[in-house]
Design an enzyme around this catalytic site. Structure first.
Site, PDB file in Angstrom:
ATOM      1  CG  LEU A   1      -1.838   1.272   1.734  1.00 35.29           C
ATOM      2  CD1 LEU A   1      -2.805   1.139   0.317  1.00 35.29           C
ATOM      3  CD2 LEU A   1      -2.258   1.277   2.881  1.00 35.29           C
ATOM      4  CG  HIS A   2       2.204   2.941  -3.007  1.00 36.36           C
ATOM      5  ND1 HIS A   2       2.028   1.605  -3.151  1.00 36.36           N
ATOM      6  CD2 HIS A   2       2.153   3.584  -4.214  1.00 36.36           C
ATOM      7  CE1 HIS A   2       1.917   1.621  -4.679  1.00 36.36           C
ATOM      8  NE2 HIS A   2       2.068   2.830  -5.199  1.00 36.36           N
ATOM      9  CD  GLN A   3      -3.219   9.081  -0.016  1.00 36.00           C
ATOM     10  OE1 GLN A   3      -3.922   8.105  -0.553  1.00 36.00           O
ATOM     11  NE2 GLN A   3      -3.705   9.841   0.740  1.00 36.00           N
TER      12      GLN A   3
END
Length: 178
Positions: free
Chosen positions: A138-140
């Site tokens: 996950l990465h924003q």
């Protein structure tokens, strides 16, 4: 016609200016993408073990960190990543979700102060269909934007593509919301 508008003998000369971004070829070729989904192949798991300078880490929190995107869409394109190797936003703990949100807010504040960003694109691409380049971690994305840097569809075509009527989308979401 000036030399800077020529194509060096390839094709016909034109009036277009070109902005070269050769560093993106590694991304296009998939050279930095892991072939599997394990943490041992994951760049977002390797980065925290590097020095901040080598890993392009901007800030380290308790459960997440902020890193410059190696293949940015715009200058200052940041990513907020949990330290834990998880693929989906729904897999975050309450603490991870809160810190990702807080670091995203701080990233926007910092980018505004240093680059005078006029707007932002924020997003988590989830899964292959959602456009995730690295699906396993996950990465924003925190992408600073400036007036005039957008793609051609809304600017030249004066068009936004929507696959469904807004009223239909609203109904589906309201029903699912409960």
């Amino acid at each position: 016609m000036s030399e800077e508008h020529r194509q060096d003998g390839v094709g016909e000369p034109d009036q277009l200016d070109r902005l070269w971004t050769p560093y993106r070829m590694a991304y296009i070729r998939g050279e930095e993408r892991p072939s599997g989904t394990g943490a041992d192949e994951c760049p977002f798991c390797r980065i925290p073990a590097l020095s901040d300078e080598e890993g392009l880490v901007v800030h380290r929190g308790d459960t997440a960190y902020v890193v410059l995107n190696l293949f940015p869409y715009t200058a200052g394109h940041l990513m907020v990543c949990p330290f834990r190797h998880i693929p989906d936003y729904t897999d975050t703990t309450d603490e991870e979700a809160a810190e990702v949100a807080a670091l995203t807010k701080r990233a926007m504040t910092v980018l505004r102060s240093v680059s005078h960003a006029e707007g932002f694109n924020l997003g988590m691409n989830q899964g292959t269909a959602g456009g995730a380049g690295i699906r396993a971690h996950l990465h924003q994305h925190v992408v600073p934007r400036w007036v005039g840097d957008a793609n051609f569809m809304p600017i030249i075509g004066h068009t936004k593509t929507l696959p469904q009527l807004l009223t239909d989308t609203r109904q589906l979401l309201a029903e699912a919301w409960g």
